[in-house]
Scaffold this active site. Sequence first.
Site, mmCIF file in Angstrom:
data_model
loop_
_atom_site.group_PDB
_atom_site.id
_atom_site.type_symbol
_atom_site.label_atom_id
_atom_site.label_comp_id
_atom_site.label_asym_id
_atom_site.label_seq_id
_atom_site.Cartn_x
_atom_site.Cartn_y
_atom_site.Cartn_z
ATOM 1 N N TYR A 130 27.527 -37.905 10.657
ATOM 2 C CA TYR A 130 26.830 -36.619 10.690
ATOM 3 C C TYR A 130 27.812 -35.537 10.262
ATOM 4 O O TYR A 130 28.927 -35.463 10.783
ATOM 5 C CB TYR A 130 26.326 -36.333 12.109
ATOM 6 C CG TYR A 130 25.602 -35.020 12.277
ATOM 7 C CD1 TYR A 130 26.195 -33.948 12.946
ATOM 8 C CD2 TYR A 130 24.322 -34.836 11.772
ATOM 9 C CE1 TYR A 130 25.525 -32.741 13.111
ATOM 10 C CE2 TYR A 130 23.644 -33.621 11.935
ATOM 11 C CZ TYR A 130 24.258 -32.593 12.603
ATOM 12 O OH TYR A 130 23.599 -31.387 12.765
ATOM 13 N N ASP A 179 35.904 -35.297 7.175
ATOM 14 C CA ASP A 179 35.194 -34.374 8.058
ATOM 15 C C ASP A 179 35.851 -34.482 9.436
ATOM 16 O O ASP A 179 35.569 -35.405 10.188
ATOM 17 C CB ASP A 179 33.705 -34.736 8.116
ATOM 18 C CG ASP A 179 32.974 -33.888 9.140
ATOM 19 O OD1 ASP A 179 31.735 -34.007 9.226
ATOM 20 O OD2 ASP A 179 33.630 -33.114 9.870
ATOM 21 N N LYS A 185 34.532 -26.825 15.976
ATOM 22 C CA LYS A 185 34.765 -27.171 17.390
ATOM 23 C C LYS A 185 36.062 -26.627 17.963
ATOM 24 O O LYS A 185 36.200 -25.423 18.175
ATOM 25 C CB LYS A 185 34.630 -28.690 17.557
ATOM 26 C CG LYS A 185 33.212 -29.188 17.181
ATOM 27 C CD LYS A 185 33.042 -30.667 17.382
ATOM 28 C CE LYS A 185 31.753 -31.171 16.786
ATOM 29 N NZ LYS A 185 30.595 -30.991 17.658
HETATM 30 P P1 KE4 Z 1 28.153 -27.781 13.664
HETATM 31 O O1 KE4 Z 1 27.372 -27.209 12.508
HETATM 32 O O2 KE4 Z 1 27.243 -28.345 14.745
HETATM 33 O O3 KE4 Z 1 29.219 -26.832 14.219
HETATM 34 O O4 KE4 Z 1 29.026 -29.023 13.095
HETATM 35 C C1 KE4 Z 1 28.354 -30.069 12.415
HETATM 36 C C2 KE4 Z 1 29.210 -31.307 12.476
HETATM 37 C C3 KE4 Z 1 29.937 -31.688 11.364
HETATM 38 N N1 KE4 Z 1 30.717 -32.794 11.374
HETATM 39 C C4 KE4 Z 1 30.821 -33.559 12.486
HETATM 40 C C5 KE4 Z 1 31.695 -34.771 12.457
HETATM 41 C C6 KE4 Z 1 30.099 -33.217 13.657
HETATM 42 O O5 KE4 Z 1 30.191 -34.005 14.751
HETATM 43 C C7 KE4 Z 1 29.292 -32.068 13.660
HETATM 44 C C8 KE4 Z 1 28.489 -31.647 14.871
HETATM 45 N N2 KE4 Z 1 28.576 -32.493 16.011
HETATM 46 C C9 KE4 Z 1 27.413 -32.518 16.871
HETATM 47 C C10 KE4 Z 1 27.694 -33.544 17.979
HETATM 48 N N3 KE4 Z 1 27.514 -34.859 17.510
HETATM 49 C C11 KE4 Z 1 27.059 -31.175 17.383
HETATM 50 C C12 KE4 Z 1 26.151 -31.139 18.582
HETATM 51 C C13 KE4 Z 1 24.806 -30.592 18.231
HETATM 52 O O6 KE4 Z 1 24.286 -30.921 17.138
HETATM 53 O O7 KE4 Z 1 24.283 -29.846 19.073
#
Ligand code: KE4
Length: 428
Positions: free
Chosen positions: A144, A239, A267
């Site tokens: 993701y 990533d 994060k």
């Molecule tokens: P954000 O747009 O949510 O800040 O980041 C996206 C993203 C990009 N790359 C990786 C490896 C990530 O894990 C994420 C976002 N992680 C999720 C948890 N698996 C965010 C939690 C959510 O979607 O509420």
Amino acid sequence: MQYQRSSALFKAAQNVIPGGVNSPVRAFKAVGGTPIFVERAKGAYLYDADDNQLIDYIASWGPMILGHAYEPVIEAVKSRAYLGTSFGMPTALETEIAELAIAMVPNIDKIRFVNSGTEACMSAVRLARGATQREKIIKFAGCYHGHSDAFLIQAGSGAVTFGSPSSPGVTKGTAKDTLLAPYNNLEAVAQLFSEYPHEIAAIIIEPVAGNMGCIPPNAGFLEGLRSLCDQYETLLIFDEVMTGFRLAKGGAQELLGIKADLVTFGKVLGGGLPVGAFAAKKEIMKHLAPDGPVYQAGTLSGNPLAMAAGLAMLQALNADSDIFDRLALKTEHLHEGLEAVLKTTHIPYQINRLGSMISLHFTDEKVVDFETAASGNNEKFNNYFHGMLKEGIYLPPSAFESYFLNDALSHEDIDFTINAFKKIIDTI
Ligand code: KE4
């Protein structure tokens, strides 16, 4: 544990916010039950709307690596707020955090701050396409990279939790340029390169996957991707939104000794405020506006409050020589404790762990990719999740997530967690 107030708050939220949440994974759809509304948090503990104290293993999905309401971050945000919250103009603070991030992370000369991990990954892919003049990308099923269209094809995390790993609304035009391979499968990637030898701008990968549960790379997998990218002049994008500043000061590049061409962050980098970033050597970053033609922008990019929080966080991590080893040891302690309980049963399980990322899967298959991650017994997982919640332990409400340990967790907290698992094991 009772959740009356969370239930009432959830009902009210559902009237005005889709699904009652601003990010789907919070809705407990996969595990059932009412999502917990949190009031406040300090250190390793969450305090919910019904004033239950919960030991926190999601750490806001990674950012709260030093525990909640970490004093230096709070103070930095408070003092910065009085100076104004946003200007839409450059500040010295952005240069200060950029210099520190570049000093901590290998193989990057320049960094552009944005407001989320999604924005960081979306922008990194656009930059890679602009710099190589190629259109296709390779991503891995179950990884993701945020909710930008190009990534919502066989995506992990909340997308797969709700059974829509490939989202409606993503056009065929977009989807055709996103090639898919199974995680840890080098042959499949080599096959894609032989089919599209001169069309692949980038591979984007979670160097340690955290959106299928935690899945470390098999030995040789990342090295193989590195050499395929060199052979076909394709850019390798790590990533590191999850792994950056969590697995080591220099993230997965440092811990695993693999050089990426572009790295994305989020994060931890924001200390809990909205921050993402992408970074590379200057030969790549020179293509980015306003130096170059690849456009990317943002009203609140480099926002002073977020930069103040992120700088305080990075300064604390940079000054603490054994934070990452400490976190890894605590995670090992949790692993050993959970395993000791499971060994007293006939329950099939796998525990994957690297650094302060760990996940438990109820399957007897080694979990190395999306398919094996999806082979887990969801009913067991849901019973486990709710059983632990009743004992005051807050775990990710989905089998397709990693736990994120924070430094405020004590060994007593971890022993308490292991004992809670012992208490509920016969009910899952
Ligand atoms: P954000 O747009 O949510 O800040 O980041 C996206 C993203 C990009 N790359 C990786 C490896 C990530 O894990 C994420 C976002 N992680 C999720 C948890 N698996 C965010 C939690 C959510 O979607 O509420």
